[in-house]
Design an enzyme around this catalytic site. Structure first.
Site, PDB file in Angstrom:
ATOM      1  CD  GLU A 152      -1.728  -2.863   1.894  1.00 40.11           C
ATOM      2  OE1 GLU A 152      -2.320  -2.963   1.758  1.00 40.11           O
ATOM      3  OE2 GLU A 152      -0.315  -2.309   1.865  1.00 40.11           O
TER       4      GLU A 152
ATOM      5  NE  ARG B  88       4.149  -8.183   0.118  1.00 41.51           N
ATOM      6  CZ  ARG B  88       4.235  -7.070  -0.212  1.00 41.51           C
ATOM      7  NH1 ARG B  88       4.692  -7.071  -1.900  1.00 41.51           N
ATOM      8  NH2 ARG B  88       2.916  -6.093  -0.255  1.00 41.51           N
TER       9      ARG B  88
ATOM     10  CG  MET C 225      13.747  -4.168   4.090  1.00 36.79           C
ATOM     11  SD  MET C 225      12.051  -5.848   3.307  1.00 36.79           S
ATOM     12  CE  MET C 225      10.796  -4.074   3.226  1.00 36.79           C
ATOM     13  N   GLY C 226      12.957  -2.349  -0.395  1.00 40.57           N
ATOM     14  CA  GLY C 226      13.558  -1.469  -1.054  1.00 40.57           C
ATOM     15  C   GLY C 226      14.156  -1.669  -2.326  1.00 40.57           C
ATOM     16  CD  GLU C 227      18.801  -3.914  -3.859  1.00 40.50           C
ATOM     17  OE1 GLU C 227      19.786  -3.313  -4.642  1.00 40.50           O
ATOM     18  OE2 GLU C 227      19.003  -5.202  -3.859  1.00 40.50           O
TER      19      GLU C 227
ATOM     20  CG  ASN D 163       1.789  -3.406  -9.053  1.00 38.77           C
ATOM     21  OD1 ASN D 163       0.777  -4.016  -9.520  1.00 38.77           O
ATOM     22  ND2 ASN D 163       1.820  -2.698  -8.298  1.00 38.77           N
TER      23      ASN D 163
ATOM     24  CG  LEU E 285      -0.514  -3.312 -13.231  1.00 41.91           C
ATOM     25  CD1 LEU E 285      -1.563  -2.476 -12.845  1.00 41.91           C
ATOM     26  CD2 LEU E 285      -1.103  -3.245 -14.340  1.00 41.91           C
ATOM     27  CD  GLU E 286       5.908  -3.234  -8.068  1.00 40.68           C
ATOM     28  OE1 GLU E 286       6.287  -1.956  -6.864  1.00 40.68           O
ATOM     29  OE2 GLU E 286       5.934  -4.216  -7.601  1.00 40.68           O
TER      30      GLU E 286
END
Length: 423
Positions: free
Chosen positions: A60, A270, A310-312, A336, A338-339
């Site tokens: 989110e 995840r 994280m964040g990659e 998701n 779509l990424e």
């Protein structure tokens, strides 16, 4: 169940809530920190009077990023506060926005905690991402005249049945929402049936389609693959995997290694508390594995690169040739799609995509998405993309067109939020 009974039960359940929080802290120590914020104690020194955005966790927060950026540009005079419920969500918010937004955990849905939080924040507008609705938060906002918008709203048939079982609680809550920006007409109809006001429900589409990809990302990924001497290696990613999926992906990788001995799987769990468990699983199953967090490059004999950072995720998608999106081989609802499509990757998923039914259907119908249900099917799907350049290019092009044809939801959402602010 009405809201008074719900509140009583929530108070009675507080010991269980605390035990669960401490239990989760054993696997993810960050859960033991900033506990006071969950009760509106020790909140940061907020600048009041702005826009409050709630994004429950990582997914989110990422979905909210374009909206938050647009709100900052449109209303530079208003402070923006972004709340979440999980440490991973908190880390992602800090990585996405830094010091440009205010941040804390959302207090539990207890009237006294909610009241203290809203008294401190005094927002002009509350924006809740997707489906994270709490009756006391919504009611306290309504009492104070704070408009509440549910952005990028989604409601599966299964979730709607759950809401309907507690209609005396959820119906009044939905009726207090000032805007429900639904992703699809089917979801809008479910909200109306459950008690949302017709005037508050609007179909805006999914803002996930308005994803903006850094144009340098693919070039950076290609440069790293050259550095690894892995430009010609067939590589695939298993992203956002949940418990029960990693074994299936490793079985597929074992099958792929028969025909492609240099195949590389980028495996990305995840939740960070599972990083160590998945690494041990890879080792126990005999896969030569390196960890991204340690900066270990995959050598010629490396079979699995564990994406334990994280964040990659977008960058790791860019590193792969084909993408599998997890949370879909087990009944989690998917993540998701779509990424990877936005990065031009052919996409595979399992059958459990009820959180993304419309997006999955559009990608599947266009030929950009392949659904699989087992390790052999997954291996065969990846093999087909690796060995058939024409189908790969068709999937890449189809995914791009689905993305472009559905953009505009963010603009429609921002128009709705502007009306609430002006009112």
């Amino acid at each position: 169940m009405n809201r008074t009974l719900y509140t009583l039960l929530f108070h009675l359940a507080l010991p269980v809530v605390m035990v669960r929080l401490l239990w989760r802290a054993r696997r993810a120590p960050a859960y033991s920190k900033r506990i006071g914020e969950r009760f509106a104690v020790g909140l940061p020194d907020f600048q009041p009077g702005g826009i409050w955005v709630h994004a429950v966790s990582v997914g989110e927060s990422i979905a909210a990023a374009p909206m938050v950026g647009a709100l900052r540009a449109r209303y530079p005079q208003l402070p923006i506060t972004v709340t979440c419920m999980t440490p991973t969500g908190s880390e992602r918010i800090r990585a996405l926005f830094g010091d440009t937004v205010q941040h804390c955990y959302l207090p539990y849905d207890l009237p006294w905690a909610v009241s203290r939080f809203l008294q401190r924040l005094q927002p002009k507008l509350a924006v809740v991402m997707e489906t994270e609705l709490w009756p006391n938060h919504i009611h306290q906002c309504a009492r104070r005249g704070i408009p509440v918008a549910l952005a990028n709203a989604r409601l599966s048939e299964r979730s709607a049945r759950g809401y309907a079982r507690f209609a005396r609680l959820t119906g009044p809550m939905l009726a207090e929402l000032n805007l429900i920006a639904a992703q699809t007409e089917a979801e809008a109809a479910r909200f109306r049936q459950l008690g949302a006001r017709d005037a508050a429900v609007q179909v805006t589409g999914s803002i996930k389609f308005d994803l903006m990809i850094d144009p340098t990302l693919s070039r950076q990924a290609e440069a790293l693959r050259q550095e690894w001497s892995a430009t010609a290696r067939p590589a695939w990613i298993g992203a956002s995997t949940h418990t029960g999926e990693d074994e299936i992906l490793l079985a597929a990788q074992r099958q792929l290694l028969v025909a492609h001995p240099d195949a590389l799987l980028i495996l990305v769990p995840r939740h960070p508390e599972r990083f160590g468990l998945v690494f041990e699983l890879c080792r126990k199953q005999g896969f030569t594995t390196v960890r991204r967090s340690l900066g270990e490059p995959p050598l010629a004999g490396t079979q699995v690169l564990l994406g334990d950072t994280m964040g990659e995720l977008l960058f790791l998608f860019a590193l792969a040739d084909v993408a599998f999106v997890g949370g879909s081989l087990v009944p989690t609802g998917g993540h998701n799609l779509l990424e990877p499509a936005a990065l031009g990757k052919p996409v595979l998923t399992g059958p459990h995509v009820f959180n993304f039914l419309d997006i999955a259907a559009q990608l599947r119908d266009a030929g950009a998405l392949k659904e699989v249900g087992s390790a052999p099917e997954l291996a065969a799907g990846i093999e087909a993309f690796w060995t058939d350049p024409a189908s790969t290019e068709q999937a890449r092009s189809a995914g791009y067109h689905v993305l472009k044809n559905n953009q505009g939801a963010l603009g429609r959402l921002l128009e709705g939020l502007a009306r609430l602010l002006n009112d």
